[in-house]
Design a protein around this motif. Structure first.
Motif, short mmCIF file in Angstrom:
data_model
loop_
_atom_site.label_atom_id
_atom_site.label_comp_id
_atom_site.label_asym_id
_atom_site.label_seq_id
_atom_site.Cartn_x
_atom_site.Cartn_y
_atom_site.Cartn_z
N ALA A 304 9.64 48.54 -6.26
CA ALA A 304 8.76 49.06 -7.31
C ALA A 304 9.08 50.51 -7.62
O ALA A 304 9.10 50.92 -8.79
CB ALA A 304 7.31 48.90 -6.89
N LEU A 305 9.34 51.30 -6.59
CA LEU A 305 9.66 52.71 -6.82
C LEU A 305 11.00 52.88 -7.53
O LEU A 305 11.15 53.72 -8.42
CB LEU A 305 9.65 53.47 -5.49
CG LEU A 305 8.25 53.76 -4.93
CD1 LEU A 305 8.32 54.14 -3.47
CD2 LEU A 305 7.58 54.87 -5.75
N LEU A 306 11.99 52.08 -7.13
CA LEU A 306 13.28 52.13 -7.84
C LEU A 306 13.09 51.74 -9.30
O LEU A 306 13.67 52.37 -10.20
CB LEU A 306 14.29 51.19 -7.17
CG LEU A 306 14.84 51.62 -5.82
CD1 LEU A 306 15.62 50.48 -5.17
CD2 LEU A 306 15.74 52.85 -5.97
N MET A 312 17.48 56.52 -7.08
CA MET A 312 17.64 57.73 -6.27
C MET A 312 17.56 57.38 -4.80
O MET A 312 16.94 56.39 -4.40
CB MET A 312 16.57 58.76 -6.61
CG MET A 312 16.65 59.34 -8.01
SD MET A 312 15.42 60.66 -8.25
CE MET A 312 13.93 59.67 -8.44
N LYS A 313 18.16 58.23 -3.97
CA LYS A 313 18.05 58.07 -2.52
C LYS A 313 16.63 58.34 -2.06
O LYS A 313 15.90 59.13 -2.67
CB LYS A 313 19.00 59.02 -1.80
CG LYS A 313 20.46 58.64 -1.86
CD LYS A 313 21.29 59.59 -1.00
CE LYS A 313 22.75 59.17 -0.98
NZ LYS A 313 23.56 60.05 -0.10
N SER A 314 16.26 57.72 -0.95
CA SER A 314 14.98 57.99 -0.32
C SER A 314 15.20 58.77 0.97
O SER A 314 16.33 59.01 1.39
CB SER A 314 14.24 56.68 -0.01
OG SER A 314 13.77 56.07 -1.18
N PHE A 331 19.62 48.59 0.15
CA PHE A 331 19.13 48.22 -1.18
C PHE A 331 18.94 49.50 -1.99
O PHE A 331 18.01 50.26 -1.74
CB PHE A 331 17.82 47.44 -1.07
CG PHE A 331 17.95 46.13 -0.33
CD1 PHE A 331 18.21 44.96 -1.02
CD2 PHE A 331 17.83 46.08 1.05
CE1 PHE A 331 18.33 43.75 -0.33
CE2 PHE A 331 17.95 44.89 1.74
CZ PHE A 331 18.20 43.71 1.04
N GLY A 332 19.80 49.71 -2.95
CA GLY A 332 19.75 50.95 -3.71
C GLY A 332 20.81 51.92 -3.23
O GLY A 332 21.74 51.56 -2.50
N PRO A 333 20.68 53.19 -3.59
CA PRO A 333 21.74 54.17 -3.32
C PRO A 333 21.75 54.75 -1.92
O PRO A 333 22.55 55.65 -1.63
CB PRO A 333 21.46 55.26 -4.36
CG PRO A 333 19.99 55.18 -4.60
CD PRO A 333 19.62 53.74 -4.45
N GLY A 334 20.88 54.30 -1.02
CA GLY A 334 20.91 54.79 0.36
C GLY A 334 19.77 55.74 0.66
O GLY A 334 18.83 55.89 -0.12
N SER A 355 17.30 73.57 -3.06
CA SER A 355 18.65 73.69 -3.61
C SER A 355 18.86 72.80 -4.83
O SER A 355 19.92 72.81 -5.44
CB SER A 355 19.69 73.36 -2.54
OG SER A 355 19.68 71.98 -2.25
N GLY A 356 17.86 71.99 -5.17
CA GLY A 356 17.94 71.16 -6.36
C GLY A 356 18.11 69.68 -6.11
O GLY A 356 18.10 68.88 -7.05
N GLU A 357 18.25 69.27 -4.84
CA GLU A 357 18.40 67.85 -4.54
C GLU A 357 17.06 67.14 -4.76
O GLU A 357 16.00 67.70 -4.50
CB GLU A 357 18.86 67.68 -3.09
CG GLU A 357 19.44 66.32 -2.78
CD GLU A 357 20.14 66.27 -1.43
OE1 GLU A 357 20.56 65.16 -1.04
OE2 GLU A 357 20.27 67.32 -0.77
N ARG A 358 17.13 65.90 -5.24
CA ARG A 358 15.92 65.15 -5.52
C ARG A 358 15.97 63.77 -4.87
O ARG A 358 17.04 63.20 -4.70
CB ARG A 358 15.70 65.01 -7.04
CG ARG A 358 15.34 66.34 -7.71
CD ARG A 358 13.98 66.84 -7.21
NE ARG A 358 13.62 68.14 -7.75
CZ ARG A 358 13.81 69.29 -7.12
NH1 ARG A 358 14.39 69.31 -5.92
NH2 ARG A 358 13.43 70.43 -7.66
N PHE A 359 14.77 63.27 -4.53
CA PHE A 359 14.67 62.00 -3.82
C PHE A 359 13.66 61.09 -4.50
O PHE A 359 12.74 61.54 -5.18
CB PHE A 359 14.25 62.24 -2.37
CG PHE A 359 15.27 62.98 -1.56
CD1 PHE A 359 16.35 62.32 -1.00
CD2 PHE A 359 15.15 64.36 -1.37
CE1 PHE A 359 17.29 63.01 -0.26
CE2 PHE A 359 16.09 65.05 -0.62
CZ PHE A 359 17.16 64.38 -0.07
N LEU A 360 13.85 59.80 -4.28
CA LEU A 360 12.94 58.79 -4.80
C LEU A 360 11.60 58.85 -4.08
O LEU A 360 10.53 58.93 -4.71
CB LEU A 360 13.55 57.40 -4.61
CG LEU A 360 12.70 56.20 -5.00
CD1 LEU A 360 12.64 56.08 -6.51
CD2 LEU A 360 13.23 54.91 -4.37
N ALA A 361 11.66 58.80 -2.75
CA ALA A 361 10.43 58.72 -1.95
C ALA A 361 10.73 59.07 -0.50
O ALA A 361 11.88 59.01 -0.05
CB ALA A 361 9.85 57.30 -2.02
#
Length: 621
Positions: A304-306, A312-314, A331-334, A355-361
Motif C-alpha cells: 500500500a505504501l509503495l 522508494m527504499k524503506s 519486494f521493491g527497491p530494498g 543530506s537529502g536522502e528520502r525513504f518510503l517508510a
C-alpha cells in the motif's frame, strides 16, 4: 503440564494447530537440518514454514488433474495473488526455471444449486504449479507474504473440488460467470432485503442486489444450499454471523468493543468507535483491515505504501522478525537496515535525511523480537514529520492492551495469530490506518482499488470467539511474566535477561504504555554456559515449539529456529545463538514459577565438574 511427543501438534489433537512440539535442543537442530528422525514425525508446523497437510492434499489432487507428474502446487485465495507470485518468481529465478510455472484458477460452478449459496464466501482457489527447481522460489513468496490459503479454506474447497462444484474457470460454460464478485462487507452486513433468516439457520448468502420476486422463486435452491452449508461447516460457522464477527474483531482491535456477549446480526451501537483506547477519536471500523496472517498484514501494508507514495527504499529499524526484513529487501527497491534500534542508529538516519536522502517508510517492532528492545517512537515520529516518511509499527509483542502506538504511526500492524487469539488454532493479522496520518488519503485510495478480503470465514469465526477474553488474559500473562522474570533475575546462571521492564529502552516503552498496561508475556534469556541453556531447555516442563502468545507457556530456542543459516549475522546485533525465548501463558503463577525453578536446578547440575563448557557432546548425544 501435558507431555508433548516430538512432532506432535500444539495444541494436541487440533487439526489446524499453529505450533509443533520440538521438545529437545537436538530436535530443533534436527528440524533445521532436515533430518528424517524429526521431519518424518512432524504432524504439522508453523503454517508459513510447513505447509499444512490439508493444503498439500488439495495441491496434489490439482497437480494430478491439471499438472505434470513430479510438479508441486502452491494454493492462493485469488487470481491476483497468484499473478503476483508469478511475477516475484520470474524476477528471481533463471528464465528456464520460471518457464516451468503454470496456473490453474478454480471457481464455483454456479449452474449447480448447492453452489449458489457459496458465492458470498468466495471459495475460489488459484494454484501456482511449479517444477521441483522452481519450488524454492515459490516457497519464498508463500513464506514471506503470508498470502497463501489457510488450512481451513483448503479443507473446505477441497471438498467442493471433489464434488465437482469447484471447477477450472475455462472449463465452465460461457453463461456461467467465472469469478463471482466477493462480498465486500458491511452494508450493514449485506443482509438480503425482505428475507429473514432464522438465527439457527446458516444464511444462504444471496446477493443483495437480487429483487424480491427472483428471491422468492429461488427458495427451493436456498433450502438446498442451506442444508449444504450445514453439512459442510456444521456448528463451526453460521455464515450470517461472518460480517458481524469481522466487525467485532475490528472493534476489539480499536479498543472500542465493551461487550463480549454472543454475536448478533444487528449493527453495533452508534458512537462506539469514538470511545476507543487508541486515543484517536475519528478512528473508524473501515480503517482496520483484516488479513489471513500477520505477515500478510505487513506485506500488504508495504504494498500500500509503495502504491501510495512511489518506489522508494524503506528503513528496517531494530532487529526484526525474519520475514519483515525479507519483504523489505525483496519486494521493491530494498531497504536500509539498522539492527540495534539505538539512538546512534537514529543519529545516522537523521544525517542521511539531512543530506537529502528520502525513504518510503520506517518499519519497526514494539517491542522487538526476541530482544524486547523498544525504539524511540517519539523521535521517530518527529523525524518522519520533518522528512516525509511513513512509520509502520508492529505491536504484536506489546499488544494494544499494554501499549498504544497508533498516535506515533501511520500504520499499526499485528499478528492476531498470537495472544489476540491465544488458542494457537487459527491465523490472522490486522493493519490499522491512522486517520490523522499524512498519507491516510493516499493509502485509503490504494486500498479501495487493491484490497482483497481473503480472510476465510471459518477462520474469522474462530478468531472472533478466541479473542473475546483477550484483555482479561493479558492481565494474567503480564503477572506471570513478571513472576518468571524474578526467578531469572535471582539465578546466577543467567547472563542476560531481556524484558521491556528491565531493558535499557524501558523509557521508550513507558512513553507508550497505557495506564493499566503491563510489560507483556515475552521473555528472552541467555545463559552464561551453553550447556546450561541446553539442559534448561531439555528439562523445562512446558510446551516447546515455534510461535508465541499462546494461552499456555511455550518455550523455544528462537534464534536456532529463526536464524539457523545466519547465526553469525544475528550475533553482531546482540542476538546470541543460544538465546531461549519464553512466551508466558495463563498457568497458575505458583505452578509456573516452580516449573522454571526446577528447570534451572537441572541446568545448574548439568555442568558440575563436567567438561570445558563448549556443549558439543550435549548436542550430539
Amino acid at each position: 503440564m501435558p507431555h508433548f511427543e516430538l512432532g506432535e501438534a500444539i495444541p494436541p489433537d487440533t487439526a489446524h494447530a499453529v505450533s509443533v512440539s520440538l521438545p529437545t535442543w537436538r530436535s530443533n537442530i534436527g528440524y533445521e537440518e532436515g533430518e528424517d528422525w524429526v521431519v518424518s514425525r512432524m504432524q504439522t508446523g508453523y503454517p508459513r514454514f510447513v505447509i499444512h497437510k490439508s493444503i498439500q492434499n488439495f495441491a496434489s489432487d490439482i497437480v494430478a488433474k491439471f499438472g505434470t507428474p513430479g510438479h508441486k502446487a502452491f494454493l492462493f485465495p485469488t487470481r491476483r495473488i497468484a499473478v503476483r507470485c508469478l511475477a516475484f518468481v520470474k524476477s528471481l529465478a533463471p528464465p528456464a526455471i520460471a518457464a516451468t510455472l503454470d496456473t490453474v484458477h478454480l471457481v464455483l460452478d454456479t449452474s449447480k444449486p448447492s453452489a449458489r449459496a457459496l458465492v458470498s464466501l468466495s471459495p475460489n482457489i488459484s494454484a501456482v504449479i511449479c517444477s521441483q527447481e522452481a519450488f524454492p522460489y515459490v516457497k519464498q513468496y508463500w513464506q514471506h507474504t503470508g498470502d497463501g490459503v489457510s488450512s481451513r479454506r483448503a479443507e473446505f474447497c477441497h471438498g467442493l473440488f471433489k464434488d465437482g462444484l469447484l471447477r477450472r474457470d475455462d472449463d465452465l460454460p460461457a453463461s456461467i460467470p467465472a469469478s463471482p464478485k466477493p462480498c465486500k462487507g458491511p452494508k450493514r452486513y449485506q443482509r438480503t432485503p425482505g428475507v429473514q433468516t432464522p438465527k439457527s439457520t446458516p444464511s444462504p448468502g444471496l446477493s443483495p442486489d437480487r429483487d424480491l420476486e427472483t428471491t422468492a422463486s429461488a427458495i427451493p435452491d436456498v433450502q438446498e444450499s442451506s442444508r449444504f452449508l450445514e453439512e459442510r461447516f456444521g456448528r463451526n460457522l453460521d455464515v450470517s454471523f461472518v460480517e458481524p464477527a469481522k466487525s467485532a474483531i475490528k472493534r476489539r482491535i480499536a479498543g472500542a468493543l465493551r461487550s463480549n456477549h454472543e454475536l448478533t446480526t444487528a449493527p453495533p451501537p452508534e458512537g462506539e468507535m469514538a470511545a476507543n483506547t487508541r486515543g484517536v477519536v475519528n478512528l473508524r471500523e473501515e480503517d482496520i483491515y483484516l488479513f489471513p496472517s500477520g505477515m500478510s498484514a505487513i506485506f500488504n501494508s508495504h504494498r500500500a505504501l509503495l502504491g501510495a507514495r512511489g518506489n522508494m527504499k524503506s528503513i528496517n529499524f531494530g532487529f526484526p522478525y525474519v520475514d519483515t526484513l525479507k519483504i523489505l529487501q525483496k519486494f521493491g527497491p530494498g531497504c536500509a537496515f539498522y539492527g540495534h534500534a539505538s539512538e546512534a542508529d537514529l543519529d545516522e538516519i537523521e544525517r542521511r535525511l539531512e543530506s537529502g536522502e528520502r525513504f518510503l517508510a520506517l518499519f519497526c517492532e514494539f517491542p522487538g523480537n526476541p530482544l524486547l528492545t523498544c525504539p524511540n517512537l517519539r523521535r521517530i515520529r518527529e523525524l518522519a514529520d520533518r522528512y516525509d516518511f511513513a512509520v509502520v509499527v508492529d505491536e504484536t509483542i506489546g499488544t494494544f492492551a499494554n501499549i498504544n502506538v497508533l498516535p506515533f504511526a501511520d500504520i499499526v500492524v499485528s499478528s492476531l495469530t498470537k495472544i489476540f487469539s491465544g488458542d494457537c488454532n487459527v491465523m490472522g493479522g490486522s493493519a490499522v490506518f491512522n486517520p490523522n496520518g499524512r498519507y491516510y488519503s493516499a493509502l485509503k485510495q490504494f486500498a479501495h482499488a487493491e484490497f482483497e478480503d481473503t480472510y476465510w470465514p471459518e477462520d474469522v469465526m474462530f478468531m472472533e470467539r478466541n479473542s473475546r477474553d483477550f484483555v482479561s488474559r493479558i492481565d494474567r500473562i503480564n503477572a506471570n511474566a513478571e513472576a518468571i522474570c524474578h526467578v531469572f533475575r535471582a539465578s546466577p546462571l543467567i547472563k542476560t535477561l531481556f524484558y521491556p521492564k528491565y531493558n535499557e529502552s524501558r523509557a521508550n516503552y513507558e512513553a507508550c504504555k497505557v495506564a493499566n498496561g503491563g510489560y507483556g508475556g515475552l521473555i528472552s534469556v541467555v545463559f552464561h554456559d551453553r550447556r546450561q541453556a541446553i539442559a534448561f531447555y531439555d528439562a523445562i516442563d512446558t510446551a516447546k515449539g515455534p510461535s508465541l502468545g499462546t494461552n499456555f507457556t511455550l518455550t523455544s530456542p528462537y534464534v536456532l529456529l529463526a536464524h539457523y543459516q545466519e547465526l553469525d549475522w544475528a550475533k553482531q546485533f546482540g542476538v546470541d545463538p543460544d538465546l531461549i525465548r519464553i512466551s508466558v501463558g495463563l498457568e497458575e503463577t505458583e505452578h509456573i514459577v516452580a516449573v522454571f525453578k526446577e528447570a534451572l536446578k537441572v541446568a545448574e547440575q548439568s555442568v558440575e565438574g563436567n567438561g570445558d563448557g563448549n556443549g558439543a557432546k550435549t548436542i550430539d548425544s
